[in-house]
Scaffold this active site. Structure first.
Site, short mmCIF file in Angstrom:
data_model
loop_
_atom_site.label_atom_id
_atom_site.label_comp_id
_atom_site.label_asym_id
_atom_site.label_seq_id
_atom_site.Cartn_x
_atom_site.Cartn_y
_atom_site.Cartn_z
N LEU A 129 0.85 -1.20 0.00
CA LEU A 129 0.00 0.00 0.00
C LEU A 129 0.88 1.24 0.00
O LEU A 129 1.71 1.44 0.87
CB LEU A 129 -0.92 0.00 1.22
N HIS A 166 8.61 1.60 10.54
CA HIS A 166 9.20 2.85 10.06
C HIS A 166 8.25 3.99 10.45
O HIS A 166 7.03 3.82 10.46
CB HIS A 166 9.34 2.77 8.54
#
Length: 338
Positions: free
Chosen positions: A127, A231
């Site tokens: 995504l 992240h």
């Protein structure tokens, strides 16, 4: 600007390639490699064209498009079954407790075990939203549309769905986890290994990594600090996954140490709460925002709509949504509240 989600086609290659170049690395399912992306789109075409309604080694690639403006601003992927072409590796974080009566001490050590526990699961991934589309709720649209596709084609997917999130990297694109563990067994940097993995898969990990459990205490402090953390750009994605009932069950990525989250397919919130609705009316003025989907395989489409109840069992949707989906009064849609 109004977007819808639809299956990708080979004609979308240029837009997907441009987005791949914006990911910043570590995005295995969306590498900025032309040949790999062409192969992914061809594999996706084959998956959407397959007629047998059963779980298989499928890959479904979708895009977020504004059909009136002719622009694409997002993409995502759904895998029917991982671990078919190559083994699907993860590290599982466990705890080993050891006691010494002579010392009067108890030690609890975390360990990393190379495992293929998650094989057979389906996967959502890849995504990515273009920076110009990261407002307006489009991330939720493209993420949740995947679950409506799974519900409409339930026999093609497993009883468990996983999602891998990119791990922590520094500004140069290096991974502290890779440098502290796998990098010691391979003569390549993390960017090199990540690029190789995106193109060739993870078999080289099985060939060269030690099969015995690894004590976490032997890793560098920097590597230990990022284990299981996404992240910074993936924190919103993790929150969306958690809202869908995905949980972190101590599986982490073998490359960057990012978290892998899992959910029982039928317990995913969008799947559980969505229902088939009859379109009784097409008119503006609805106060309830819903995510709607219709069509099977290549004809699948999803968009956000303004809705209200119409008649005893029907739904009224706004004209723009009806146009995006290509539906009319009397058709049915799969609907879930935003």
């Amino acid at each position: 600007m109004t977007f819808r989600v639809r299956p990708a086609t080979p004609d979308d290659f240029a837009a997907i390639y441009e987005m791949a170049k914006l990911t910043g690395g570590g995005f295995t399912n969306l590498p900025p490699d032309r040949a790999t992306l062409v192969q992914k789109l061809a594999r996706s075409e084959d998956s959407f064209s397959r007629t047998e309604d059963s779980q298989s080694d499928d890959l479904y690639v979708f895009v977020l498009e504004d059909p009136k403006a002719g622009i694409i601003r997002g993409t995502c992927q759904v895998f029917g079954q991982v671990g078919v072409r190559q083994a699907f590796y993860s590290y599982h974080v466990s705890t080993l407790t050891q006691t010494s009566p002579e010392l009067g001490k108890t030690f609890r050590n975390q360990m990393l075990t190379l495992t293929t526990d998650l094989e057979g699961s389906s996967e959502v991934g890849g995504l990515f939203l273009h920076p110009q589309a990261r407002a307006g709720g489009w991330g939720s649209l493209i993420a949740r549309s995947r679950y409506l596709f799974i519900k409409q084609h339930r026999a093609r997917f497993g009883d468990r769905v996983l999602a891998e999130l990119r791990g922590v990297m520094d500004e140069a694109g290096n991974s502290p986890f890779w440098d502290g563990l796998a990098g010691r067994f391979f003569d390549m940097t993390f960017p090199e290994a990540d690029e190789f993995n995106a193109v060739h898969g993870t078999q080289f990990i099985a060939d060269l990594m030690p099969k015995t459990p690894i004590y976490v205490s032997l890793l560098s402090e920097q590597a230990r600090a990022v284990m299981g953390l996404p992240h910074p750009t993936g924190r919103a994605a993790l929150r969306m996954l958690e809202e869908e009932n995905f949980v972190f069950d101590r599986y982490i990525d073998i490359f960057d140490g990012g978290p892998t989250v899992t959910a029982h397919t039928d317990d995913i919130r969008t799947i559980d709460e969505s229902d088939e609705e009859l379109i009784e009316e097409i008119a503006p003025g609805g106060k309830t925002r819903m995510l709607l989907a219709c069509g099977r395989l290549k004809d699948f489409k999803a968009c956000l709509a303004s809705t209200r109840r119409a008649g005893r069992k029907g739904l009224c949707i706004d004209p723009e949504a009806a146009e995006l989906l290509g539906v009319k009064k009397g058709d049915t849609v799969l609907a879930v509240k935003r």
